[in-house]
Design an enzyme around this catalytic site. Structure first.
Site, PDB file in Angstrom:
ATOM      1  N   GLY A   8      40.773  44.997  48.457  1.00 13.44           N
ATOM      2  CA  GLY A   8      40.026  44.743  47.621  1.00 13.44           C
ATOM      3  C   GLY A   8      38.783  44.438  48.669  1.00 13.44           C
ATOM      4  N   GLN A  12      33.846  39.428  46.445  1.00 16.30           N
ATOM      5  CA  GLN A  12      33.487  38.280  46.441  1.00 16.30           C
ATOM      6  C   GLN A  12      34.425  37.114  47.836  1.00 16.30           C
ATOM      7  OE1 GLN A  12      32.684  36.352  42.581  1.00 16.30           O
ATOM      8  NE2 GLN A  12      31.143  34.865  43.846  1.00 16.30           N
ATOM      9  N   ILE A  55      44.008  50.561  44.542  1.00 17.81           N
ATOM     10  CA  ILE A  55      45.366  49.070  44.326  1.00 17.81           C
ATOM     11  C   ILE A  55      46.371  50.117  42.796  1.00 17.81           C
ATOM     12  CG2 ILE A  55      44.636  47.789  42.357  1.00 17.81           C
ATOM     13  CD1 ILE A  55      46.465  45.845  43.901  1.00 17.81           C
ATOM     14  N   TYR A 143      41.587  37.826  31.349  1.00 12.15           N
ATOM     15  CA  TYR A 143      41.728  37.596  33.082  1.00 12.15           C
ATOM     16  C   TYR A 143      43.315  35.990  32.878  1.00 12.15           C
ATOM     17  CZ  TYR A 143      40.411  35.164  37.837  1.00 12.15           C
ATOM     18  OH  TYR A 143      39.993  34.415  38.914  1.00 12.15           O
ATOM     19  N   LYS A 147      46.855  36.543  35.409  1.00 13.45           N
ATOM     20  CA  LYS A 147      47.314  35.506  36.898  1.00 13.45           C
ATOM     21  C   LYS A 147      48.415  34.849  36.618  1.00 13.45           C
ATOM     22  CE  LYS A 147      43.473  36.399  39.290  1.00 13.45           C
ATOM     23  NZ  LYS A 147      43.539  36.916  40.931  1.00 13.45           N
TER      24      LYS A 147
END
Length: 316
Positions: A8, A12, A55, A143, A147
């Site tokens: 990645g 960001q 991934i 999301y 996590k």
């Protein structure tokens, strides 16, 4: 010498972390893993090796790890919160399926693994102020679900197979390099760009919406410092609360006005992002990170605002 694979690398966080790692380990190799749709460019491409690493393709990960004799994997692949709500299946495949692939390769090849978690791992039932390190985690977003599951899976691989897994729960991250990528906290990045370009900003979150935030230089340092920490001191691994500041839209606007006095802000609430923000903590207790690996932020709100605006003015 360290040989690191960062998956990645053009995202960001990844675009800046790759460069920070190359600076921190000049005698090693930091491989920028990327997908063909987002190849590295400029300094990121020219300053070190890069390889296509999807991934969701375990064999591809393993091939690169073996080719470069990688000992540490930084897994930054994820869909951010608002985007993940629009594409939940893809968010699961990348967030959990991808992490499983990374952990399996790490188990087979003896790699350490860093995979960031987030304040999104908490939910509306979590204590909102000074959220404890160990507390209820019942998120209401895909999301957040990925996590929490990722924290548990990483802990499992450490306890069951001895994989050196470590991570932090990032607050909202504010960068003067990478543009915002669809996160709920990204209004706090957008506001600086808007202040420099137009002198005004329409905020998608309501007054009084507090969330923890951190300036990217502190976040990059936290990633590296945690992976360098003495493992005998780590009682928690996946994941450490870390924070630097907590503010609402009115407070960041007031800070911006110290450096852009004519700045004006109004509101147009984005119900999706507001709902996500309302389910997250107002502030985190990061005392465990401070005591177990000496975490300490360097930037507060005004120091960040000054640096952001100075940097963006010179660039834009």
């Amino acid at each position: 010498m360290k040989n690191i694979l960062l998956i990645g690398s053009t995202g960001q966080i990844g675009s800046e972390l790759t460069m920070a790692l190359r600076k921190a380990y000049p005698q090693g190799q930091v491989v920028a893993g990327y997908v063909p749709s987002a190849p590295p460019k400029g300094e990121l491409l020219e300053s070190g090796p890069s390889e296509i690493v999807d991934i969701t393709n375990a064999q591809q990960i393993a091939d690169v790890v073996k080719k470069y004799q990688v000992d540490t994997i930084y897994n930054l692949a994820a869909l951010l919160s608002a985007v993940a709500e629009q594409k939940p299946q893809l968010a699961w495949n990348i967030g959990l399926g991808g992490l499983f692939n990374v952990l399996e390769v790490a188990r087979e090849c003896g790699c350490a693994v860093f995979t960031p978690s987030s304040i999104g791992a908490f939910g509306p039932d979590t204590p909102k102020d000074k959220t404890p390190q160990d507390t209820i985690q019942r998120p209401k977003t895909m999301y957040g679900v990925t996590k929490v599951a990722g924290e548990l899976l990483s802990d499992y691989y450490h306890k069951r197979f001895g994989v050196d897994t470590r991570s932090v729960r990032f607050p909202g991250l504010i960068s003067n390099v990478a543009p915002p990528g669809g996160g709920t906290t990204d209004y706090a990045v957008d506001i600086y760009y808007a202040a420099v370009r137009e002198g005004r900003f329409t905020c998608p979150l309501a007054k009084g919406t507090y969330m923890d935030m951190m300036y990217m230089p502190d976040a990059l340092r936290a990633c590296i410092e945690l992976m360098e920490a003495d493992p005998s001191r780590l009682k928690h691994r996946n994941s450490f609360n870390i924070t630097a500041m907590s503010f609402d839209p009115e407070e960041i606007a007031a800070s911006v006005r110290k450096f852009v006095p004519e700045f004006v802000m109004d509101y147009q609430i984005d119900e999706l992002r507001q709902g996500i923000a309302n389910s997250w903590p107002n502030s985190l207790d990061d005392s465990c990170a401070r005591s177990e690996w000496d975490w300490k932020p360097e930037y507060d709100l005004d120091a960040m605002s000054e640096d952001m605006i100075r940097t963006l003015r010179s660039r834009l």
